[in-house]
Design a protein around this motif. Structure first.
Motif, PDB file in Angstrom:
ATOM      1  N   THR A 103       0.818  -1.217   0.000  1.00  0.00           N
ATOM      2  CA  THR A 103       0.000   0.000   0.000  1.00  0.00           C
ATOM      3  C   THR A 103       0.852   1.267   0.000  1.00  0.00           C
ATOM      4  OG1 THR A 103      -0.113  -0.012   2.426  1.00  0.00           O
ATOM      5  CG2 THR A 103      -1.900  -1.097   1.250  1.00  0.00           C
ATOM      6  N   TYR A 104       2.171   1.110   0.097  1.00  0.00           N
ATOM      7  CA  TYR A 104       3.021   2.293   0.199  1.00  0.00           C
ATOM      8  C   TYR A 104       3.200   3.011  -1.136  1.00  0.00           C
ATOM      9  CZ  TYR A 104       6.834   5.453   0.694  1.00  0.00           C
ATOM     10  OH  TYR A 104       7.566   6.603   0.657  1.00  0.00           O
ATOM     11  N   PHE A 105       3.108   4.331  -1.102  1.00  0.00           N
ATOM     12  CA  PHE A 105       3.555   5.124  -2.255  1.00  0.00           C
ATOM     13  C   PHE A 105       4.124   6.433  -1.729  1.00  0.00           C
ATOM     14  CE2 PHE A 105       0.238   8.371  -2.362  1.00  0.00           C
ATOM     15  CZ  PHE A 105      -0.812   7.764  -1.685  1.00  0.00           C
ATOM     16  N   ASP A 106       4.934   7.063  -2.561  1.00  0.00           N
ATOM     17  CA  ASP A 106       5.580   8.318  -2.198  1.00  0.00           C
ATOM     18  C   ASP A 106       4.513   9.414  -2.090  1.00  0.00           C
ATOM     19  OD1 ASP A 106       7.048  10.596  -1.967  1.00  0.00           O
ATOM     20  OD2 ASP A 106       8.356  10.202  -3.683  1.00  0.00           O
ATOM     21  N   GLY A 107       4.421  10.024  -0.915  1.00  0.00           N
ATOM     22  CA  GLY A 107       3.337  10.967  -0.675  1.00  0.00           C
ATOM     23  C   GLY A 107       3.606  12.387  -1.140  1.00  0.00           C
ATOM     24  N   ILE A 108       4.791  12.621  -1.674  1.00  0.00           N
ATOM     25  CA  ILE A 108       5.114  13.991  -2.096  1.00  0.00           C
ATOM     26  C   ILE A 108       4.668  14.181  -3.534  1.00  0.00           C
ATOM     27  CG2 ILE A 108       6.969  15.641  -2.500  1.00  0.00           C
ATOM     28  CD1 ILE A 108       8.481  13.834  -0.288  1.00  0.00           C
ATOM     29  N   GLU A 109       3.764  15.118  -3.736  1.00  0.00           N
ATOM     30  CA  GLU A 109       3.224  15.263  -5.097  1.00  0.00           C
ATOM     31  C   GLU A 109       4.259  15.873  -6.025  1.00  0.00           C
ATOM     32  OE1 GLU A 109       1.642  18.952  -2.910  1.00  0.00           O
ATOM     33  OE2 GLU A 109       2.091  16.859  -2.472  1.00  0.00           O
ATOM     34  N   HIS A 110       4.072  15.580  -7.288  1.00  0.00           N
ATOM     35  CA  HIS A 110       4.984  16.027  -8.322  1.00  0.00           C
ATOM     36  C   HIS A 110       4.698  17.496  -8.662  1.00  0.00           C
ATOM     37  CE1 HIS A 110       7.410  15.804 -11.913  1.00  0.00           C
ATOM     38  NE2 HIS A 110       6.410  16.226 -12.643  1.00  0.00           N
ATOM     39  N   PHE A 150       4.415  19.822 -11.343  1.00  0.00           N
ATOM     40  CA  PHE A 150       4.405  19.868 -12.811  1.00  0.00           C
ATOM     41  C   PHE A 150       3.767  21.169 -13.283  1.00  0.00           C
ATOM     42  CE2 PHE A 150       1.032  17.176 -11.116  1.00  0.00           C
ATOM     43  CZ  PHE A 150      -0.100  17.847 -11.533  1.00  0.00           C
TER      44      PHE A 150
END
Lengths: 307, 307
Positions: A298-305, A307
């Motif tokens: 369930t882990y993903f990098d929480g810092i948005e890109h 763009f």
């Protein structure tokens, strides 16, 4: 801290597309108690008939589960259920239900059991659930219910919902109880009936936790090897309450989230074999290993890109 | 980097339990391109008829979408679809499909478009998809398909699957394609047909990402306000590919996971209004805010309890 569970200790006859088993030791209290016993001390309040033998008793004893509140009746059989699963395990048909000695079960809680701080009211007539709730001085009460009571005894169910902290039901039951096809709106409507927290079980899709202003969702464990899904929901509840009781938690968000992972972990094992077979062979390391897998999946990098 | 999408630019007539709209600018390429345009430059290859006006063109222009590959035909109408949703939005019935000018669409990719590094093959005849794939020199190709092709043109579909990197389909399509009711087993069988990665869309239950040895799952955004689910799947794909292209990613796990969150974020907006209405009003800050909400609603403490 310890847990009191009220519910069925039963025998199931299960047909799947691949196999069939009769006289499986089952029932909500059985699955719940065995799952919760990996976390803390559990006492069962229930009733069984003359088909419940010393052999069955040893299964509970081996898990340290207190059966002093399990009424034994010589004049009848235990609750019995026969069911059949469709080829994808997503449909279940009840072929036969025999209440037997459970039909006139009137649970009495001993003074010692009244003080047990965590209480789980397994699926039963809502008036029976409420009666037990009122005998208990538990600091945290959770309950289950089903479509039969939602449709058959809606007023009694509403009264019971007013005196519990946490409701654990499935998707369809939530939509039915709130009479709203949108699960998010349904959850809010249900919490307005009493429970401060609601967990909705969604089978292979996982589970969701609702609070007044919070939402948490976990996926189902990716299970290739489904043998018998019976008892998954009660096992899930046992894992949830087991973790909360073991850590002395109430309804704080962090504990509830971890509790849901443990619930899902336990349920993912139950379905790997008939009845409680897989649960009884389970080790603490297997539980922890699967907990870690839930984190990984369930882990993903929480810092948005940017763009 | 930029994206080339091949698919329908269409007009939908949508009936929901609460409302009805005709002549909605829709189609896979439309939803995909508008969603992806929040991340990077998008070019559409498609075909429209004489019902596609300057007003429709301005919608794409406003999002910077290149329509030089959109063939305009004067002798017919665009692809048209009429559908109706059941009261819980979980069932959809197609009332009418008119291929119109799409019926004999033979996409030709210009030399410049052949060099576009990201390619999305929207739902279409698998031979058409493969033909486009073979014209392109894309470094990453994703595709969609549907039950109609899975059942109707299984051999052509298998050939197309062999030449794509990422397949994005829904739950039922995955079970059907692999002929296995267990989604986890189905996913493995599908990846054995060619795609190195598979994303399975599960509607309100979220989405799952499969790799050879990896599994990742995200919940659906808790949406109380569903107006029209049409286009959610193509919007999702647009968000996924948009993020991958914007970051120049291939199939690394971290990027794919973030891409799925962006896909879900974009899809969660699409369903809040008919057609592309909500997407067109969207701001970057709204996208980022919902991305952060996904992190909040899936986070739990990963350190297991020592009990």
């Amino acid at each position: 801290m310890s847990i009191l569970v009220v519910g069925t200790v039963a025998f199931d006859h299960v047909k799947t597309p691949f196999d069939e088993r009769a006289n499986i030791l089952a029932g909500a209290a059985t699955y719940f108690a065995i799952a919760a016993s990996f976390f803390t001390q559990v006492s069962i309040v229930g009733i069984v008939g003359n088909d419940f033998t010393a052999e069955h008793e040893r299964i509970f004893d081996a898990r340290g589960i207190d059966l002093s509140g399990l009424e034994r009746r010589k004049d009848g059989k235990s609750f019995r259920w026969t069911g059949e699963y469709g080829y994808d395990f997503n449909t279940r048909t009840t072929l036969d239900t025999q209440l037997n000695v459970f039909a006139d079960f009137q649970p009495r809680i001993s003074p010692a059991q009244q003080e047990i701080p965590y209480l789980f009211l397994g699926n039963a007539h809502p008036s029976l659930q409420r009666d037990v709730r009122q005998q208990s001085r538990a600091r945290l009460t959770a309950m289950d219910t089903m479509d039969f009571w939602i449709q058959g005894t809606p007023n009694e169910l509403r009264e019971t919902l007013r005196c519990v902290d946490l409701l654990i039901i499935n998707d369809e039951e939530a939509r039915q109880l709130a009479r709203d096809p949108n699960v998010i709106r349904a959850a809010k409507a249900i919490m307005a009936l009493g429970p401060k927290r609601l967990i909705i079980k969604r089978g292979e899709y996982g589970a969701t936790l609702f609070g007044e202003d919070s939402f948490f969702a976990i996926p189902g464990f990716p299970q290739e090897n489904v043998v018998d899904p019976t008892g998954a929901g009660d096992t899930f509840a046992g894992g949830v309450m087991g973790y909360l009781a073991a850590t002395g938690s109430r309804l704080d968000e962090d504990s509830l989230r971890k509790a849901m992972i443990y619930g899902s972990v336990m349920a993912s094992f139950t379905i790997e074999a008939f009845g409680t077979e897989r649960l009884l062979a389970l080790t603490r390391e297997e539980i922890n290993e699967r907990y870690r897998q839930f984190k990984t999946m369930t882990y993903f990098d929480g810092i948005e890109h940017s763009f």
